[in-house]
Design an enzyme around this catalytic site. Structure first.
Site, PDB file in Angstrom:
ATOM      1  CB  CYS A 171      80.516 -41.505 -96.744  1.00 55.03           C
ATOM      2  SG  CYS A 171      80.486 -41.426 -94.932  1.00 55.03           S
ATOM      3  CB  ALA A 288      85.811 -43.219 -86.068  1.00 55.78           C
TER       4      ALA A 288
END
Length: 289
Positions: A171, A288
């Site tokens: 990320c 998630a």
């Protein structure tokens, strides 16, 4: 209320009010019950911190020691093996840890991977050529010390050749370091940012990393800038976040880093103390996957 609390509130409000929804699309992420994890997102957000105060949220408790442990795992231990996390009871990577107790060729693997320096030696007898190797962290530190004017002080975590073997593609995928007027500045490139859970960790972590590198290289601390490409809130995080940002925050704490540490690889969790960290309670939110 801290400066980051104020920035965070404005960011959450903007995403909820103006974000793009990906409902109806085939998304990769799911909740633990198998339901697709949809998001609201904005494009190309920018957060800038002058580092005059520690950027950590006070409208909820951020597990700051776990955040530093993850940072040490990546940048000091430079491995994708999760043994260090297990030894320190840090569970944030459990959902992505494989049966071999690694996260594949991601994050720490890329930081510890041997890279050529461009220097070599030739054995005068055999003619054998031996190359000199380093890693991205060592190269960064030596570059900052020996060539501060360079605009090439870059760490990249996104090696496309290894992406197939990453449990989670990065990320935070790169960072760049600049020395200006004796101050060390850090620009963090973020491919994808989970505002509720990931961002509070990332912002604090890279502030800590700037402090660590500045201490080792002898520069004053400058700014941290986050350039976030896809800045999103998952659907099950919206209501908790809207409640969170209405809380009255506290003054930012202070971070003590052991000034006796002169070698980057000598840093341990005991070299950090967060002093005066007042905060609201933790807010439970699903991850998630």
């Amino acid at each position: 209320m801290s400066f980051y609390d104020k920035q965070y509130k404005a960011l959450v409000q903007n995403i909820v009010q103006n974000g793009y929804s990906d409902k109806g699309q085939n998304v990769r992420t799911v909740w633990a019950d198998g339901t697709p994890a949809h998001t609201l997102s904005t494009i190309s957000e920018k957060l800038v911190f002058d580092c005059k105060e520690v950027p950590i949220l006070t409208t909820k408790r951020v597990a700051w020691k776990s955040a530093i442990h993850e940072l040490l795992w990546f940048y000091v231990h430079r491995t994708s093996k999760a043994d260090y996390l297990d030894e320190n009871n840090v569970k944030i990577w459990r959902e992505w840890t494989r049966s071999d107790n690694t996260i594949g060729r991601a994050y720490g693997y890329q930081l510890g991977k041997p890279i050529r320096t461009g220097n070599w030696k030739v054995n005068p007898v055999s003619g054998h050529v031996s190359f000199e190797f380093t890693n991205q962290v060592e190269r960064l530190i030596q570059g900052l010390i020996n060539d501060p004017a360079s605009r090439r002080h870059i760490i990249t975590l996104n090696n496309i050749d290894d992406a197939w073997d990453m449990a989670l593609q990065p990320c935070v995928w790169h960072n760049q370091w600049l020395v200006k007027n004796g101050k060390l500045h850090l620009i963090v490139g973020v491919r994808s940012n989970d505002v509720a859970l990931g961002q509070p960790f990332n912002v604090f972590q890279y502030y800590v990393l700037l402090r660590m590198i500045a201490q080792i290289t002898g520069y004053e601390v400058g700014t941290v800038t986050f350039n976030i490409n896809d800045c999103h809130i998952y659907d099950r995080h919206i209501d908790p976040l809207l409640d969170q940002i209405e809380l009255e925050g506290f003054k930012a704490p202070e971070l003590w880093i052991n000034p006796d540490v002169k070698n980057f690889d000598d840093f341990t969790i005991d070299d950090f103390k967060l002093i005066g960290y007042e905060h609201h309670p933790s807010i439970k939110m699903e991850v998630a996957i």
